[in-house]
Scaffold this motif. Structure first.
Motif, PDB file in Angstrom:
ATOM      1  N   PRO A 154     -10.508  -9.139   0.799  1.00  0.00           N
ATOM      2  CA  PRO A 154     -11.648  -9.721   0.096  1.00  0.00           C
ATOM      3  C   PRO A 154     -11.493 -11.205  -0.234  1.00  0.00           C
ATOM      4  N   GLY A 155     -10.273 -11.734  -0.297  1.00  0.00           N
ATOM      5  CA  GLY A 155     -10.068 -13.150  -0.558  1.00  0.00           C
ATOM      6  C   GLY A 155      -8.595 -13.448  -0.692  1.00  0.00           C
ATOM      7  N   GLU A 167      -9.674  -9.350  -7.775  1.00  0.00           N
ATOM      8  CA  GLU A 167      -9.846  -7.919  -7.515  1.00  0.00           C
ATOM      9  C   GLU A 167      -9.017  -7.096  -8.504  1.00  0.00           C
ATOM     10  N   ASP A 168      -9.263  -5.807  -8.522  1.00  0.00           N
ATOM     11  CA  ASP A 168      -8.637  -4.915  -9.506  1.00  0.00           C
ATOM     12  C   ASP A 168      -7.396  -4.244  -8.921  1.00  0.00           C
ATOM     13  N   ARG A 189      -4.846   1.054  -4.409  1.00  0.00           N
ATOM     14  CA  ARG A 189      -4.813   1.771  -5.681  1.00  0.00           C
ATOM     15  C   ARG A 189      -4.463   3.246  -5.461  1.00  0.00           C
ATOM     16  N   ARG A 190      -5.019   3.832  -4.412  1.00  0.00           N
ATOM     17  CA  ARG A 190      -4.727   5.243  -4.108  1.00  0.00           C
ATOM     18  C   ARG A 190      -3.263   5.423  -3.722  1.00  0.00           C
ATOM     19  N   MET A 191      -2.736   4.528  -2.894  1.00  0.00           N
ATOM     20  CA  MET A 191      -1.344   4.650  -2.467  1.00  0.00           C
ATOM     21  C   MET A 191      -0.389   4.511  -3.645  1.00  0.00           C
ATOM     22  N   GLU A 192      -0.719   3.627  -4.604  1.00  0.00           N
ATOM     23  CA  GLU A 192       0.144   3.481  -5.778  1.00  0.00           C
ATOM     24  C   GLU A 192       0.178   4.745  -6.612  1.00  0.00           C
ATOM     25  N   SER A 193      -0.909   5.497  -6.596  1.00  0.00           N
ATOM     26  CA  SER A 193      -0.950   6.732  -7.396  1.00  0.00           C
ATOM     27  C   SER A 193      -0.079   7.827  -6.811  1.00  0.00           C
ATOM     28  N   GLU A 194       0.409   7.622  -5.591  1.00  0.00           N
ATOM     29  CA  GLU A 194       1.190   8.643  -4.894  1.00  0.00           C
ATOM     30  C   GLU A 194       2.685   8.369  -4.905  1.00  0.00           C
ATOM     31  N   GLU A 252      -9.354  -0.220  -2.916  1.00  0.00           N
ATOM     32  CA  GLU A 252      -9.272   1.191  -3.303  1.00  0.00           C
ATOM     33  C   GLU A 252      -8.088   1.863  -2.621  1.00  0.00           C
ATOM     34  N   GLY A 253      -7.800   1.491  -1.371  1.00  0.00           N
ATOM     35  CA  GLY A 253      -6.701   2.112  -0.647  1.00  0.00           C
ATOM     36  C   GLY A 253      -5.351   1.814  -1.271  1.00  0.00           C
TER      37      GLY A 253
END
Length: 292
Positions: A157-158, A164-165, A127-132, A124-125
């Protein structure tokens, strides 16, 4: 993805990882990239102070006329104290460096398993950084660590980011060898989210070899040809281990070979010229040519 480039022109830019000249420093990588004709560099941020200094990097880029196309965040064990011990601060500083230097991509590894809070928030982190930002955070495939042929899960996670997404992936072909993965299947799983490639080779030895492409067992040529056919518009980076080179000339020979191999297989093949479907040789049935 974009439309395929004109025939005979490589689709993607080919860069040199500054890690490829180790134990030489970052400045040497810029000089070698310019001398050999690479399209740019990927800066590995590590213990070399120059690699950590965007102003010094910009000066090298200007001096040698070599653009900085990507920044590799300091994710290695040997860089745990570089740009803070906080892994999120490392990614923030990598992003700022990429923005200042005009690089389109930050390459990042999955967290180590012992970085528990970082690992829990990583997907999630990122993904959030890419949105910025306009900068891509391309998560790289890694591999199990091996001890006496037993795999140790070192990443969370692996080690396989396709589980992962993430918005963008880096494919490393030395790491597919180390993990004994099907590289073609991994490319298929990455799909349009494959935005960055570390071209290298390896064998099933279980070690991270980073051989010159074509010297191992990985389908380097096939993957590059597929990228050319698809119109891949990311960057392909030669990340080669040259630390055993006996001389500067030997190191540059290996890096020149990696560049030639990559460009050759990234160049879209010319289509076969049209002919008479009833006469592949272009002959008219029943008509003899001079010399027949």
């Amino acid at each position: 993805m974009v439309e395929q480039s004109p025939i005979g022109v490589p689709v993607a830019k080919v860069a040199l990882s500054t890690a490829s000249v180790y134990p030489l420093d970052t400045a040497a990588a810029f000089a070698i990239a310019a001398r050999l004709g690479y399209d740019g560099v990927e800066v590995m941020v590590w213990t070399d102070p120059i690699s950590q200094d965007p102003d010094a990097l910009r000066a090298l880029s200007d001096r040698y006329g070599v653009p900085i196309l990507a920044v590799h965040a300091p994710c290695l064990l040997i860089t745990r104290g570089v740009w803070s011990t906080d892994p999120w601060e490392k990614l923030q500083r990598s992003r700022r460096a990429a923005e200042l230097l005009g690089a389109s991509t930050v390459v990042v590894h999955p967290p180590f398993r012992w970085q528990r809070s970082y690992a829990r928030a990583f997907v999630e982190g990122v993904r959030r950084m890419e949105s910025e930002t306009e900068v891509r955070f391309a998560v790289e495939n890694m591999y199990p660590w091996r001890y006496r042929e037993r795999g140790v899960q070192a990443y969370a996670p692996g080690w396989d980011p396709t589980e992962e997404d993430y918005g963008h992936f880096t494919l490393d072909l030395s790491h597919t060898a180390s993990s004994r993965s099907d590289a073609m299947a991994m490319v298929k799983r990455m799909g349009d989210r494959l935005s960055h490639v570390h071209i290298a080779d390896g064998t099933a030895s279980g070690t991270d070899e980073h051989l010159v492409p074509g010297r191992g067992t990985q389908p380097c040529a096939e993957i590059l040809a597929d990228l050319a056919r698809s119109g891949f518009d990311g960057t392909v980076v030669a990340e080669i281990n040259t630390r055993r080179a006996m001389s500067g000339a030997e190191r540059e020979k290996d890096l020149a070979e990696a560049l030639e191999f990559t460009r050759r297989h990234l160049t879209p093949a010319e289509p076969e010229p049209p002919g008479n479907p009833e006469d592949p040789g272009g002959r008219v049935p029943g008509v003899r040519r001079p010399g027949d």
